[in-house]
Scaffold this active site. Structure first.
Site, short mmCIF file in Angstrom:
data_model
loop_
_atom_site.label_atom_id
_atom_site.label_comp_id
_atom_site.label_asym_id
_atom_site.label_seq_id
_atom_site.Cartn_x
_atom_site.Cartn_y
_atom_site.Cartn_z
N ASP A 80 0.84 -1.10 0.05
CA ASP A 80 0.12 -0.07 0.00
C ASP A 80 0.93 1.19 0.08
OD1 ASP A 80 -2.29 1.79 0.19
OD2 ASP A 80 -2.16 1.42 2.47
N ALA A 211 -10.87 5.71 3.38
CA ALA A 211 -12.08 5.64 3.47
C ALA A 211 -12.81 4.88 4.61
CB ALA A 211 -12.54 4.62 2.28
N SER A 212 -11.98 4.80 5.77
CA SER A 212 -12.65 4.45 7.02
C SER A 212 -13.61 5.28 7.56
CB SER A 212 -11.57 4.58 8.27
OG SER A 212 -10.75 3.43 7.85
#
Length: 306
Positions: A80, A211-212
């Site tokens: 990531d 996007a949590s």
């Protein structure tokens, strides 16, 4: 089974749902995520940040993932936010990941295109999937730090040319999300019109970082356990659903896992002060991660897709 994310993301692209990509740092996080994937019969992407590699070592993390991938669900292993080009190249040559991200979003368009293209060529020779980024997502997470001033949304007009120049397999886009637990001062806001224009401009799977959701039940439980995250806020479930409907196919989740893990750990430490067995503290943390990931998989629409 350990696989490239190519098929799972292609299926998500065709089926208008998203695959959850969850950051890992230790054994218990992997166990918690995999238990959710097995229970929900969902494909899953386990991903390591540069910070996770610095903390645990890629050999340890890779060994854990390879054991986890013996489960009867597809498991991809992803690097990531590779901002360090030298590190990305070394991870490709090492060959432990089935997918890597090169994040050249801080570079001007021509330099980002050239650097990404070079990474793609190296990775594709080794049959490794490549995620790129166009537009810069604000916030701080591990070794990734982008100020509000330096952040900028993805230009739909540049997307087709960028994908053509680079040959990337998936594209991370900036539409208003941010890294970390403090994403919005009020309610969540995403530029869904921009996202639909981006989807129309390219045929590669699209990725949503930062996007949590910081769900209210988890935030309250964390505060009750002693965390000071009163101002934390994330992307609402409603906006996640709309983003998937507009074309997002991979959704990264890290902050929610951190909150879950540390919340259950704080609770266990406070409840049993005589215990000296770390397993008794880590097991509840692992289990709460499973609960959060199961909710995400149902929200993303990937449950039952394995």
């Amino acid at each position: 089974m350990l696989v490239s994310p190519k098929k799972m993301l292609a299926d998500a692209h065709r089926g208008w749902y998203a695959i959850g990509a969850f950051n890992i740092n230790n054994l218990e996080l992997v166990q918690g995520i995999m238990e959710a994937a097995i229970m929900e019969k969902s494909p899953v992407i386990l991903q390591t940040s540069e910070g996770a590699i610095d903390y645990a070592g890629i050999e340890f993390l890779s060994a854990i993932v390879r054991v986890a991938a013996k489960a009867k669900v597809p498991v991809a292993f992803h690097l990531d936010h590779g901002k360090n080009e030298r590190l990305v190249r070394s991870m490709i040559k090492l060959g432990l990941h089935t997918s890597v991200m090169f994040d050249g979003s801080s570079l001007p368009f021509p330099q980002n295109s050239r650097a990404t293209r070079a990474i793609v060529q190296l990775a594709h020779r080794r049959r490794i999937f490549v995620e790129a980024e166009l537009g810069a997502i604000a916030g701080i997470e591990d070794f990734v730090s982008v100020s509000e001033r330096d952040a900028h949304l993805t230009s739909p007009k540049q997307v087709a040319e960028f994908v053509k120049r680079t040959g990337c397999d998936a594209l991370a886009v900036a539409i208003g999300t941010s890294h970390g637990a403090y994403k919005f001062k009020e309610s969540s806001r995403l530029d869904l019109k921009r996202l639909r224009e981006i989807k129309d401009a390219t045929n590669v799977p699209l990725v949503l970082h930062g996007a949590s959701g910081v769900p209210l039940w988890l935030k309250r439980r964390s505060i009750n356990a002693g965390s000071h995250i009163e101002d934390a806020s994330g992307v609402s479930d409603e906006h996640i659903k709309k983003a998937i409907k507009a074309g997002i196919n991979k959704i990264n989740v890290d902050t929610d896992l951190r909150i879950a893990f540390t919340t259950a750990l704080r609770e266990a430490l406070a409840t049993d002060t005589k215990n000296i067995d770390p397993r008794k503290y880590l097991a509840p943390a692992r289990d709460l991660v499973t609960k959060v990931v199961r909710e995400k998989m149902r929200l993303f629409g990937c449950a039952g897709k394995a």
